[in-house]
Motif scaffolding. Structure first.
Motif, mmCIF file in Angstrom:
data_model
loop_
_atom_site.group_PDB
_atom_site.id
_atom_site.type_symbol
_atom_site.label_atom_id
_atom_site.label_comp_id
_atom_site.label_asym_id
_atom_site.label_seq_id
_atom_site.Cartn_x
_atom_site.Cartn_y
_atom_site.Cartn_z
ATOM 1 N N ALA A 1 0.845 -1.197 0.000
ATOM 2 C CA ALA A 1 0.000 0.000 0.000
ATOM 3 C C ALA A 1 0.877 1.242 0.000
ATOM 4 O O ALA A 1 1.895 1.303 0.689
ATOM 5 N N HIS A 2 0.463 2.223 -0.783
ATOM 6 C CA HIS A 2 1.084 3.544 -0.818
ATOM 7 C C HIS A 2 0.066 4.530 -0.270
ATOM 8 O O HIS A 2 -1.139 4.368 -0.484
ATOM 9 N N TYR A 3 0.533 5.575 0.389
ATOM 10 C CA TYR A 3 -0.361 6.451 1.146
ATOM 11 C C TYR A 3 -0.405 7.876 0.611
ATOM 12 O O TYR A 3 0.540 8.358 -0.011
ATOM 13 N N TYR A 4 -1.535 8.528 0.909
ATOM 14 C CA TYR A 4 -1.758 9.932 0.596
ATOM 15 C C TYR A 4 -2.154 10.673 1.863
ATOM 16 O O TYR A 4 -2.789 10.113 2.755
ATOM 17 N N ALA A 5 -1.817 11.951 1.893
ATOM 18 C CA ALA A 5 -2.264 12.860 2.946
ATOM 19 C C ALA A 5 -3.047 13.979 2.270
ATOM 20 O O ALA A 5 -2.956 14.172 1.055
ATOM 21 N N ILE B 1 -4.342 9.917 5.020
ATOM 22 C CA ILE B 1 -5.810 9.847 5.043
ATOM 23 C C ILE B 1 -6.339 8.841 4.022
ATOM 24 O O ILE B 1 -7.517 8.518 4.039
ATOM 25 N N ALA B 2 -5.461 8.359 3.137
ATOM 26 C CA ALA B 2 -5.903 7.458 2.085
ATOM 27 C C ALA B 2 -4.759 6.542 1.676
ATOM 28 O O ALA B 2 -3.596 6.815 1.968
ATOM 29 N N TRP B 3 -5.116 5.451 1.003
ATOM 30 C CA TRP B 3 -4.103 4.529 0.508
ATOM 31 C C TRP B 3 -4.558 3.891 -0.792
ATOM 32 O O TRP B 3 -5.730 3.941 -1.154
ATOM 33 N N THR B 4 -3.606 3.300 -1.487
ATOM 34 C CA THR B 4 -3.869 2.631 -2.762
ATOM 35 C C THR B 4 -2.920 1.459 -2.932
ATOM 36 O O THR B 4 -1.828 1.439 -2.342
ATOM 37 N N TYR B 5 -3.343 0.507 -3.718
ATOM 38 C CA TYR B 5 -2.497 -0.624 -4.098
ATOM 39 C C TYR B 5 -2.272 -0.518 -5.593
ATOM 40 O O TYR B 5 -3.175 -0.770 -6.388
ATOM 41 N N PHE C 1 -10.088 5.550 1.800
ATOM 42 C CA PHE C 1 -9.885 6.593 2.802
ATOM 43 C C PHE C 1 -10.131 6.045 4.200
ATOM 44 O O PHE C 1 -11.044 5.250 4.411
ATOM 45 N N TYR C 2 -9.322 6.504 5.154
ATOM 46 C CA TYR C 2 -9.547 6.150 6.555
ATOM 47 C C TYR C 2 -10.890 6.723 6.996
ATOM 48 O O TYR C 2 -11.126 7.923 6.872
ATOM 49 N N GLN C 3 -11.732 5.889 7.549
ATOM 50 C CA GLN C 3 -13.060 6.334 7.964
ATOM 51 C C GLN C 3 -13.023 7.208 9.208
ATOM 52 O O GLN C 3 -13.983 7.921 9.485
ATOM 53 N N ASN C 4 -11.929 7.186 9.943
ATOM 54 C CA ASN C 4 -11.814 8.044 11.129
ATOM 55 C C ASN C 4 -11.048 9.344 10.831
ATOM 56 O O ASN C 4 -10.832 10.147 11.728
ATOM 57 N N ARG C 5 -10.664 9.554 9.580
ATOM 58 C CA ARG C 5 -9.944 10.774 9.206
ATOM 59 C C ARG C 5 -10.644 11.553 8.106
ATOM 60 O O ARG C 5 -10.143 12.577 7.644
ATOM 61 N N ALA C 6 -11.761 11.040 7.655
ATOM 62 C CA ALA C 6 -12.572 11.694 6.630
ATOM 63 C C ALA C 6 -14.025 11.350 6.918
ATOM 64 O O ALA C 6 -14.311 10.413 7.657
ATOM 65 N N ILE C 7 -14.920 12.121 6.337
ATOM 66 C CA ILE C 7 -16.345 11.819 6.460
ATOM 67 C C ILE C 7 -16.775 11.143 5.164
ATOM 68 O O ILE C 7 -16.631 11.718 4.079
#
Length: 127
Positions: free
Chosen positions: A78-82, A91-95, A111-117
């Motif tokens: 997984a690679h991540y985004y802020a 706040i997000a990731w992708t494969y 997207f992380y459900q606890n870091r975004a709506i």
């Protein structure tokens, strides 16, 4: 070489469920993603996660966190985004290259459900 966890655990479930409901992601008051083409990942022992096609994500509001990757034995690296406004907090990731068993996730963004709506089924996520 990375080895898939499905070799040792062929019974492990990672179900990919295409959805047509409108799913929207807000970070602060900004819409970062909105799609009626998400894939819901229902992974054994985990909560449901919406993955968005990259075309439905406003990538200009995200910044890649190049030095941060993790390995999932059932999905891959997984690679991540802020958010651009907070570039240190993922706040997000992708494969980019998931294992063949979940190949449909390639390039999709979750997207992380606890870091975004994240809202489902509403045309107006800021109601």
């Amino acid at each position: 070489m990375l080895v898939s966890g499905f070799i040792d655990r062929p019974d492990y479930r990672v179900d990919l469920l295409p959805r047509c409901n409108r799913v929207t992601v807000l970070v602060g008051k900004q819409i970062v993603a909105s799609s009626n083409r998400t894939i819901v990942v229902d992974e054994q022992g985990h909560g449901l996660v919406f993955y968005f096609p990259p075309i439905d994500v406003d990538i200009d509001q995200l910044v890649a966190i190049d030095q941060h990757t993790t390995f999932c034995p059932f999905k891959g690296v997984a690679h991540y985004y802020a958010a651009s406004a907070a570039p240190a907090l993922p706040i997000a990731w992708t494969y980019a290259n998931p294992f063949v068993q979940v190949a449909a996730l390639a390039g999709y963004i979750a997207f992380y459900q606890n870091r975004a709506i994240i809202t489902v089924g509403s045309d107006d996520p800021i109601e």
